[in-house]
Scaffold this motif. Sequence first.
Motif, PDB file in Angstrom:
ATOM      1  N   ILE A  45       0.861  -1.331  -0.289  1.00  0.00           N
ATOM      2  CA  ILE A  45      -0.509   0.075   0.013  1.00  0.00           C
ATOM      3  C   ILE A  45       0.733   1.335   0.280  1.00  0.00           C
ATOM      4  CG2 ILE A  45      -1.464   0.963   1.269  1.00  0.00           C
ATOM      5  CD1 ILE A  45      -2.831  -1.618   2.484  1.00  0.00           C
ATOM      6  N   SER A  46       1.991   1.316   1.266  1.00  0.00           N
ATOM      7  CA  SER A  46       3.318   2.133   0.875  1.00  0.00           C
ATOM      8  C   SER A  46       3.292   2.419  -0.577  1.00  0.00           C
ATOM      9  CB  SER A  46       3.970   2.341   2.180  1.00  0.00           C
ATOM     10  OG  SER A  46       3.118   2.123   3.235  1.00  0.00           O
ATOM     11  N   ALA A  47       4.095   1.660  -0.944  1.00  0.00           N
ATOM     12  CA  ALA A  47       4.958   1.719  -2.340  1.00  0.00           C
ATOM     13  C   ALA A  47       3.470   1.885  -3.092  1.00  0.00           C
ATOM     14  CB  ALA A  47       4.948   0.116  -2.846  1.00  0.00           C
ATOM     15  N   LEU A  48       1.778   1.961  -3.705  1.00  0.00           N
ATOM     16  CA  LEU A  48       2.190   2.547  -4.414  1.00  0.00           C
ATOM     17  C   LEU A  48       1.615   3.838  -4.295  1.00  0.00           C
ATOM     18  CD1 LEU A  48      -2.094  -0.493  -4.600  1.00  0.00           C
ATOM     19  CD2 LEU A  48      -0.186   0.815  -6.453  1.00  0.00           C
ATOM     20  N   GLN A  49       1.805   4.598  -2.680  1.00  0.00           N
ATOM     21  CA  GLN A  49       1.554   5.384  -3.372  1.00  0.00           C
ATOM     22  C   GLN A  49       2.565   6.474  -3.319  1.00  0.00           C
ATOM     23  OE1 GLN A  49      -0.188   7.229   0.528  1.00  0.00           O
ATOM     24  NE2 GLN A  49       1.069   8.873   0.830  1.00  0.00           N
ATOM     25  N   ASP A  50       3.735   5.543  -3.524  1.00  0.00           N
ATOM     26  CA  ASP A  50       5.292   6.180  -3.610  1.00  0.00           C
ATOM     27  C   ASP A  50       5.590   5.970  -5.635  1.00  0.00           C
ATOM     28  OD1 ASP A  50       7.709   7.333  -3.767  1.00  0.00           O
ATOM     29  OD2 ASP A  50       8.075   4.827  -4.236  1.00  0.00           O
ATOM     30  N   PHE A  51       4.172   4.430  -6.268  1.00  0.00           N
ATOM     31  CA  PHE A  51       4.580   4.965  -7.334  1.00  0.00           C
ATOM     32  C   PHE A  51       3.263   5.864  -8.217  1.00  0.00           C
ATOM     33  CE2 PHE A  51       4.484  -0.178  -6.489  1.00  0.00           C
ATOM     34  CZ  PHE A  51       6.585  -0.122  -6.532  1.00  0.00           C
ATOM     35  N   LEU A  52       2.210   6.162  -6.787  1.00  0.00           N
ATOM     36  CA  LEU A  52       1.125   7.663  -7.490  1.00  0.00           C
ATOM     37  C   LEU A  52       1.988   8.797  -7.949  1.00  0.00           C
ATOM     38  CD1 LEU A  52      -1.582   5.732  -5.766  1.00  0.00           C
ATOM     39  CD2 LEU A  52      -1.350   5.767  -8.616  1.00  0.00           C
ATOM     40  N   THR A  53       2.598   8.899  -6.816  1.00  0.00           N
ATOM     41  CA  THR A  53       3.286   9.887  -6.595  1.00  0.00           C
ATOM     42  C   THR A  53       4.427  10.682  -8.303  1.00  0.00           C
ATOM     43  OG1 THR A  53       3.882  10.045  -4.309  1.00  0.00           O
ATOM     44  CG2 THR A  53       5.432  11.337  -5.620  1.00  0.00           C
ATOM     45  N   HIS A  54       5.453   9.200  -7.702  1.00  0.00           N
ATOM     46  CA  HIS A  54       6.208   9.351  -9.142  1.00  0.00           C
ATOM     47  C   HIS A  54       6.300   9.298 -10.683  1.00  0.00           C
ATOM     48  CE1 HIS A  54       8.191   9.838  -5.201  1.00  0.00           C
ATOM     49  NE2 HIS A  54       9.043  10.526  -6.037  1.00  0.00           N
ATOM     50  N   GLY A  55       4.415   8.872 -10.331  1.00  0.00           N
ATOM     51  CA  GLY A  55       4.958   8.327 -11.980  1.00  0.00           C
ATOM     52  C   GLY A  55       4.637   7.950 -13.234  1.00  0.00           C
ATOM     53  N   ALA A  56       4.926   5.984 -11.240  1.00  0.00           N
ATOM     54  CA  ALA A  56       5.293   5.095 -12.256  1.00  0.00           C
ATOM     55  C   ALA A  56       4.419   3.811 -12.392  1.00  0.00           C
ATOM     56  CB  ALA A  56       5.595   3.541 -11.176  1.00  0.00           C
TER      57      ALA A  56
END
Length: 822
Positions: free
Chosen positions: A511-522
Motif C-alpha cells: 500500500i505504501s509502495a502504491l502511494q510512492d508509485f502514484l507520486t512519481h508517475g510509475a
Amino acid sequence: MSKRKVDGSERMSIDDSKEDVSMVKATAGTTDTSSEGGQHQHDFSSLFDVDAIDASQRQSYVTMLGEAYERANSATENWGEIPRAQKIGRMINQLDNVLQESGITDTDIFWDVERVGAFLEIREKSDLVDHGPMIDQSAAASAFDLDYTSHADDAAFLTHLEEQRKIFLKRRQRGPQGNAPFFAVIQSSGYGKSRLINQISAGQDQGYEVIYWTFGSKQAYPRENVEIVAAFNHQRREVLEKALHSAVSLAVTNVGTGKQADSYMTISLLPTDNKPQQPKRPNQKRIIFVVDEASELLGKFTSDGVSYYRALRTVFTEFEPEADWIFFVVMATFSSITYLSPALTMDPSFKPYSGYDDVNQKPLNPFILGSSFRVNNNREALVAKTVEECHQPECLYSMGRPLWKALLTGTTPMLPHKLLSYGRKKLRNSLDNDIKLTKKEEILAVLSVRLCLSISPTSWYVPSLVACHMGTALSISEDRMSMVVTYPSEPVLAVGAKMFMKNQENIGRMISALQDFLTHGAVDRGYKGELIVRLLMTLAMDKAMGSEEVKEVQLKDYLVQFDRDDADLGELINGLNNNGYKQFDVEEELKKLKRLNLDWPDSRAILEDKKRNLPAQAPPPLTYADGSVCFTHFVYLSKSTQGELITHDLLRYAYRRSAAIVVEEGHRGIDKVIPLRVEEDKFVGLVVQDKNRVSDTLQSLTRADNPATHHKVNVEYFLTEGEKKTFRDADVDLKKHWPAMLFAIGVDEIGADVATQLEQKRSRHNSVGGTDRFDFPCIVLTGLDYFNLMSDEAADRLKKLRNFEFVPSLQKREDIPITYGS
C-alpha cells in the motif's frame, strides 16, 4: 588439438596469454578460468581520454565522481533498490555540489550523463548482471528439447532481420556511421528467445546459416559455449577487441565446413601489430551471428575500464563491409535494452564529431518477441475443456509463456508445486524462499501480476521489470526512453504471488509502495480508487479460497469476507433472498432493536403484526445469487473493433483462467466484472462499481432513485445488444438480474446495505416504449476499515492512500503561484 565438452557442445576459448599477443585457442582440462574469482582494479582513466584533459586532471575528476557516488549512496537509504537512471540523476546532483566546492565552473568539458553512467557501470559492475533463480539442469534441458510449436514470430523475426539490414545498408550509402550491423531481441525470461534461434538454425531451406554463441553461466541453459578467460582483465580494450574479431572471423570461415558444429579450433598467435583478416563468404547463405546471454559480458572489464560487451559491440562495427551477408543479433535474459542497444544519449562509447549524421548514428530497432505467448493459450482449446480440467495445476499453470508448460511436460517434468515456487522466485528475481518483499521493483511486479496495474512506459522501473521481474514488453520507442510493459494473464505467477499477500507486513508495504508509485508517475494516478477496490477484492478472494490451491467459492461465502463490525454484511446476505426480498424474522428484528436500545414492551406485537401484513412468500427469484466465483488476478479488457466486450464466451474463458475483468475506461455503468458460474457451463457476472467521492452516503446510494445502484447495474443498460445476444444464445436467462456491488471508498462512514427496491422499477434502455421490469439488488459498501482483510496498520495506510494527493512543498507553491493558486 584439445577440446572440452560442455553438454555435447564445445567451448571455444578466447585467451590472451601474453601481454603483447592475442590468440584464440581451445582450452583443455576443467580449471575455471573465468573472472568470477579474480581481482579487478577499477580503472576509470578512459572516461576522460580527451586531449583537453591531462593525466593529473583525469585523476582529479575520477576522484570527484567517486565522491559524488559515495555522497549519493549515503544519502539514499535504499540505494541498492533504485533503478540505474535514478542513481545517475542523484550522482549528478551530488556532482554539482562537489564541483562547486572545488571551484570548478566549466563542467561540460569532462562530465556528462553518458560519462556518469559509464562510471556507474564500472563502479557497480556486479549490479549489471543478476542471474536470478535457476532451475535444475535436467528439467531445463528436457524443456528445451521438446518438439517446437511454430508461431507468427518465426517468420516475423526473419522479416525484421532483413528490414534492419536494408536500413543499415541504406544508411551506409548516406555516409559514415558509428553504428554496427546488429539489433537486440527483447523479451523477458521464458518466451523462447534461444529456442526460436535454435529452430531457425535447424531449418535447411531458409537461406541462412546460424552461428550461436552463448555466454550463459554454468547454471543457465543452454550452457556457455564461448569463454573469455580472466587474463583480459589485465589488458587494454584493443587486445580484447583483436581477439574477439579473430574469433568471429574464424567462426564465420568455418560455417559449412563441419568445424563450426564441433566448435573446437586453434588459431595461430596474432602479434599485436597484425590486423585480423576479414572473413570471406563461405557460401551463398546469409549468416545470422547470435550472441546469447550477452549480459554476462557487462560485468567484466578490461584494465582501462571498458566492459567486454562494449568491446564486442566495437567488433561488430568492423564487420560493416560484410553487412549484406553477416548480421549480428544480441540477446540477454537479465539485462535491459539500455545496456544491449543503448540510445545515443545513453551510449558511453558514442563520441560526437563535427558534422555527424543523427540518422546514421541511431541504433537499429530491436525485435520484440511476443507471439509465442499464444502457443499455450488457445482460447478455443481451453473453453472446450471443463472448468474442473482447466483448474487442475497441470493445465492452469501451463497458461502463459511457453516456459511453464515446457517445464511441466518435459522428459524430466517439474512438479506443479515446485513450478509455483520457481515462478514466485522468478517474479521476485530472488534465489531465496523468503516471502518478505522489500524492493520496489518486486512489489510493483507482484501488484501488476495480480491487480493489472497501468505502468507508465517512461517509469524508471520499466527496464528492470522486463529484465528481471517477468514483465512482458509490448513496444519500445525509437529513443529507448519509453517501453510499454504489461503483465498478461499467467495463473502460475498470480497463484505464486498469493503467498506474498498473506503476509500482513507485505500488504502494508504494498500500500505504501502504491502511494510512492502514484507520486512519481510509475503508475497512472487517475485510477487510485479502482486500484484500492481491486486490492480489497483480491484479498477477499484469497481469504475465501484459504489455501494456495485454486478452487471455486460460493458467491455468498465470498461476499461475507467484506463483513465489518459496524456493517454486518454477513447478516445482510444470509437474510437476502435471491431477488432482493428480505425474509422477515421477528426474533432477529428484536435482537436488532435490543442492540440499539430500542426494545420497548410492545415491540414484539408490532413486529408480529408487520409480518402478518407481508406477502405469504417471496416473489419468484429474479437474481443470480447462487453461483460460484474463482479468480486469482485481474486482466484488462480493451475495446474491440466489433464493440462486443462482455460476452458469454469471454466469461467462460476468464473463469477457466481464474481471471477477473477490468473493463475499459468509460464503460457504461460498471468498472469490473467477476465471472459467476451459475450452472455447469453457464456464466453471468458479479458487476462492480467504484466511487471515490467524499460526498457519498449510504442513505443516498441505496435510495430507489439513485441510478448508480439501480438501472446502471442492469444488464439492459451496460450490455450492448450484441453482447446480450451471446448470453441468450447460451440459454442464459437475462430476465434474472446479475448481482452487483458498489464500493464507496471516499467516505469515512462505515456501512453496508442493499439498495432500496420499489415493488418493481422500470428499467431505462434504448428500446422504444420498453415495458420490461426488473429488480435491482445492488450491495452498497461505504468506507474502508476492512479489518477482516488486513491489519489495523495496513488499513490506516490504505486510508492514507485513498486521501493522498500530491502537494508540492510550500516554497514551491509560493515560487509558482499561478500553477497552485497561492
